[in-house]
Design a protein around this motif. Structure first.
Motif, mmCIF file in Angstrom:
data_model
loop_
_atom_site.group_PDB
_atom_site.id
_atom_site.type_symbol
_atom_site.label_atom_id
_atom_site.label_comp_id
_atom_site.label_asym_id
_atom_site.label_seq_id
_atom_site.Cartn_x
_atom_site.Cartn_y
_atom_site.Cartn_z
ATOM 1 N N CYS A 56 -3.440 -4.431 -2.145
ATOM 2 C CA CYS A 56 -3.379 -5.070 -0.824
ATOM 3 C C CYS A 56 -3.798 -6.537 -0.956
ATOM 4 C CB CYS A 56 -4.290 -4.354 0.171
ATOM 5 S SG CYS A 56 -4.254 -5.125 1.807
ATOM 6 N N PRO A 57 -2.896 -7.478 -0.644
ATOM 7 C CA PRO A 57 -3.216 -8.898 -0.816
ATOM 8 C C PRO A 57 -4.238 -9.442 0.181
ATOM 9 C CG PRO A 57 -1.080 -8.680 0.227
ATOM 10 C CD PRO A 57 -1.526 -7.289 -0.152
ATOM 11 N N CYS B 190 -7.297 7.273 -5.394
ATOM 12 C CA CYS B 190 -7.002 6.645 -6.690
ATOM 13 C C CYS B 190 -7.280 5.143 -6.646
ATOM 14 C CB CYS B 190 -5.555 6.919 -7.104
ATOM 15 S SG CYS B 190 -4.300 6.144 -6.043
ATOM 16 N N GLY B 191 -7.233 4.550 -5.449
ATOM 17 C CA GLY B 191 -7.547 3.135 -5.278
ATOM 18 C C GLY B 191 -6.368 2.192 -5.410
ATOM 19 N N ALA B 192 -5.169 2.706 -5.680
ATOM 20 C CA ALA B 192 -4.004 1.845 -5.876
ATOM 21 C C ALA B 192 -3.699 1.004 -4.641
ATOM 22 C CB ALA B 192 -2.785 2.685 -6.255
ATOM 23 N N CYS B 193 -3.847 1.580 -3.465
ATOM 24 C CA CYS B 193 -3.560 0.842 -2.224
ATOM 25 C C CYS B 193 -4.496 -0.348 -2.061
ATOM 26 C CB CYS B 193 -3.648 1.771 -1.022
ATOM 27 S SG CYS B 193 -5.232 2.633 -0.859
ATOM 28 N N SER C 128 -9.331 -0.270 2.161
ATOM 29 C CA SER C 128 -10.472 -0.053 1.272
ATOM 30 C C SER C 128 -10.630 1.439 1.020
ATOM 31 C CB SER C 128 -11.759 -0.630 1.877
ATOM 32 O OG SER C 128 -12.078 0.041 3.077
ATOM 33 N N VAL C 129 -11.109 1.750 -0.152
ATOM 34 C CA VAL C 129 -11.343 3.139 -0.554
ATOM 35 C C VAL C 129 -12.304 3.116 -1.729
ATOM 36 C CG1 VAL C 129 -9.377 3.264 -2.149
ATOM 37 C CG2 VAL C 129 -10.215 5.337 -1.077
ATOM 38 N N THR C 130 -13.144 4.121 -1.820
ATOM 39 C CA THR C 130 -14.044 4.242 -2.963
ATOM 40 C C THR C 130 -13.395 5.220 -3.935
ATOM 41 O OG1 THR C 130 -15.931 3.876 -1.515
ATOM 42 C CG2 THR C 130 -16.395 4.803 -3.685
ATOM 43 N N PRO C 131 -12.751 4.709 -4.997
ATOM 44 C CA PRO C 131 -12.032 5.578 -5.924
ATOM 45 C C PRO C 131 -12.914 6.664 -6.530
ATOM 46 C CG PRO C 131 -11.454 3.307 -6.328
ATOM 47 C CD PRO C 131 -12.624 3.307 -5.368
ATOM 48 N N CYS D 278 0.832 -1.212 0.000
ATOM 49 C CA CYS D 278 0.000 0.000 0.000
ATOM 50 C C CYS D 278 0.865 1.260 0.000
ATOM 51 C CB CYS D 278 -0.954 0.011 1.188
ATOM 52 S SG CYS D 278 -0.139 -0.131 2.805
ATOM 53 N N GLY D 279 1.889 1.283 0.819
ATOM 54 C CA GLY D 279 2.777 2.443 0.881
ATOM 55 C C GLY D 279 3.620 2.602 -0.365
ATOM 56 N N THR D 280 3.979 1.481 -0.985
ATOM 57 C CA THR D 280 4.787 1.520 -2.197
ATOM 58 C C THR D 280 4.028 2.140 -3.362
ATOM 59 O OG1 THR D 280 6.022 -0.428 -1.515
ATOM 60 C CG2 THR D 280 6.053 0.098 -3.864
#
Length: 92
Positions: free
Chosen positions: A62-63, A55-58, A68-71, A26-28
């Motif tokens: 995330c495996p 943006c939703g990349a995290c 969670s985020v709503t892009p 997530c941080g990467t």
């Protein structure tokens, strides 16, 4: 990136620390360093919630689905367009 903000306190970003395995993905992938590993054992921590552009990349990377985020809810498109020098056609 404390200088780039749209609306304070409206980000949909959420983190379930119990699901985090400390992989750091997530941080990467976060373009603003919103998430970083801290503590012992190393786990993700939201370091700058209002810096999130949703943006939703995290969440996608995330495996364990700990993030969670709503892009798009935080108007990422508007923020990115303004950074690139393009004018937005409308407001969020």
């Amino acid at each position: 990136m404390k200088t780039f903000r749209y609306l304070e306190g409206v980000v949909t970003l959420a983190l379930d620390p119990e699901r985090c395995i400390g992989c750091g993905a997530c941080g990467t992938v976060c373009p603003h360093g919103v998430l970083r590993l801290e503590g012992e054992p190393r786990r993700a921590h939201i370091a700058d919630r209002d810096g999130c552009i949703e943006c939703g990349a995290c969440a996608v990377n995330c495996p364990t689905s700990a993030v969670s985020v709503t892009p798009g809810v935080g108007c990422a498109a508007l923020i990115l367009a303004s950074w690139l020098g393009r004018r937005a056609k409308g407001c969020c």
